[in-house]
Design a protein around this motif. Structure first.
Motif, short mmCIF file in Angstrom:
data_model
loop_
_atom_site.label_atom_id
_atom_site.label_comp_id
_atom_site.label_asym_id
_atom_site.label_seq_id
_atom_site.Cartn_x
_atom_site.Cartn_y
_atom_site.Cartn_z
N HIS A 5 0.87 -1.22 -0.04
CA HIS A 5 0.14 0.06 -0.01
C HIS A 5 0.94 1.29 0.02
O HIS A 5 1.72 1.47 0.88
N SER A 6 0.69 1.92 -0.91
CA SER A 6 1.73 3.28 -1.04
C SER A 6 0.81 4.42 -0.40
O SER A 6 -0.39 4.58 -0.80
N GLN A 7 1.37 5.26 0.05
CA GLN A 7 0.80 6.50 0.54
C GLN A 7 0.68 7.70 -0.14
O GLN A 7 1.86 7.86 -0.98
N ILE A 8 -0.34 8.49 -0.43
CA ILE A 8 -0.04 9.47 -1.24
C ILE A 8 0.05 10.64 -0.26
O ILE A 8 -0.49 10.99 1.06
N SER A 9 0.98 11.76 -0.69
CA SER A 9 1.17 12.82 0.22
C SER A 9 0.17 13.89 0.08
O SER A 9 -0.62 13.76 -0.75
N PRO A 10 0.04 14.55 1.15
CA PRO A 10 -1.06 15.73 1.21
C PRO A 10 -1.12 16.30 0.04
O PRO A 10 -2.19 16.77 -0.48
N SER A 11 0.20 16.84 -0.46
CA SER A 11 0.04 17.70 -1.40
C SER A 11 -0.59 17.04 -2.89
O SER A 11 -1.41 17.67 -3.77
N MET A 12 -0.06 15.84 -2.92
CA MET A 12 -0.75 15.04 -4.17
C MET A 12 -2.08 14.74 -4.08
O MET A 12 -2.69 15.06 -5.03
N ALA A 13 -2.53 14.49 -2.87
CA ALA A 13 -3.86 14.17 -2.55
C ALA A 13 -4.74 15.44 -3.07
O ALA A 13 -5.93 15.28 -3.78
N SER A 14 -4.21 16.55 -2.34
CA SER A 14 -4.78 17.75 -2.77
C SER A 14 -5.01 18.11 -4.50
O SER A 14 -5.98 18.41 -4.88
N LYS A 15 -3.94 17.77 -5.00
CA LYS A 15 -3.76 18.00 -6.42
C LYS A 15 -4.79 17.18 -7.07
O LYS A 15 -5.51 17.30 -8.17
N LEU A 16 -4.99 15.83 -6.66
CA LEU A 16 -5.77 14.91 -7.38
C LEU A 16 -7.43 15.24 -7.03
O LEU A 16 -7.94 15.21 -7.85
N LEU A 17 -7.66 15.63 -5.76
CA LEU A 17 -9.00 16.33 -5.70
C LEU A 17 -9.36 17.20 -6.63
O LEU A 17 -10.39 17.37 -6.91
N THR A 18 -8.31 18.24 -6.61
CA THR A 18 -8.51 19.31 -7.58
C THR A 18 -9.11 18.97 -8.82
O THR A 18 -9.90 19.46 -9.40
N GLU A 19 -8.16 18.09 -9.48
CA GLU A 19 -8.32 17.52 -10.89
C GLU A 19 -9.48 16.93 -10.91
O GLU A 19 -10.39 17.01 -11.99
N PHE A 20 -9.96 15.88 -9.94
CA PHE A 20 -11.21 15.42 -9.91
C PHE A 20 -12.29 16.32 -10.03
O PHE A 20 -13.66 16.23 -10.67
N LYS A 21 -12.28 17.47 -9.03
CA LYS A 21 -13.27 18.42 -9.12
C LYS A 21 -13.53 19.02 -10.49
O LYS A 21 -14.57 19.34 -10.78
N SER A 22 -12.47 19.28 -10.97
CA SER A 22 -12.32 20.01 -12.29
C SER A 22 -12.93 19.25 -13.46
O SER A 22 -13.73 19.57 -14.40
N MET A 23 -12.65 17.84 -13.28
CA MET A 23 -13.30 16.93 -14.43
C MET A 23 -14.80 16.80 -14.06
O MET A 23 -15.60 16.85 -15.19
N ILE A 24 -15.31 16.83 -13.03
CA ILE A 24 -16.87 16.82 -12.89
C ILE A 24 -17.48 18.04 -13.33
O ILE A 24 -18.42 17.98 -13.83
N GLN A 25 -16.70 19.25 -12.96
CA GLN A 25 -17.36 20.56 -13.56
C GLN A 25 -17.39 20.75 -14.82
O GLN A 25 -18.42 21.14 -15.42
N ARG A 26 -16.39 20.25 -15.64
CA ARG A 26 -16.28 19.99 -17.18
C ARG A 26 -17.54 19.10 -17.62
O ARG A 26 -18.16 19.70 -18.60
N THR A 27 -17.66 18.02 -16.85
CA THR A 27 -18.71 17.33 -17.28
C THR A 27 -20.20 17.72 -17.28
O THR A 27 -21.01 17.88 -18.06
N ASP A 28 -20.34 18.57 -16.11
CA ASP A 28 -21.46 19.38 -15.83
C ASP A 28 -21.88 20.36 -16.74
O ASP A 28 -22.84 20.61 -17.27
#
Length: 101
Positions: A5-28
């Motif tokens: 199990h690999s850990q994700i750094s807080p900064s990487m987790a934040s970047k991933l969440l931002t990208e997912f949010k952006s993807m959802i907004q584009r879909t909407d």
């Protein structure tokens, strides 16, 4: 079997969440854009494509050249921003542009 199990750094987790949010907004946003207007002829071609007809058969059915059919199919895919005839049929049915009986 060993799973690591690999850990994700807080900064990487934040970047991933931002990208997912952006993807959802584009879909909407895409959902808010009205379906592109297909011409009557493009709708006719799309309906025949949906029945499984090939370009040659569609050309005979509509009394147009095979190249004209190809142009219509290309225009349909371009307007709908799709890549294949099958995607166009699925899109048209999902958006109730056409109904297959």
């Amino acid at each position: 079997i060993s799973y690591s199990h690999s850990q994700i750094s807080p900064s990487m987790a934040s970047k991933l969440l931002t990208e997912f949010k952006s993807m959802i907004q584009r879909t909407d946003e895409r959902r808010l854009v009205p379906a592109p207007r297909l011409t009557e002829r493009e709708l006719e071609v799309l309906k025949l494509v949906a029945t499984g007809m090939n370009n040659r058969d569609i050309a005979k059915e509509l009394f147009i050249s095979e190249n004209t059919v190809k142009n219509h199919v290309r225009n349909i895919l371009e307007k709908l921003q799709l890549h294949s005839r099958m995607e166009a049929v699925v899109y048209a049915m999902r958006e109730k542009i056409l109904e297959i009986r």
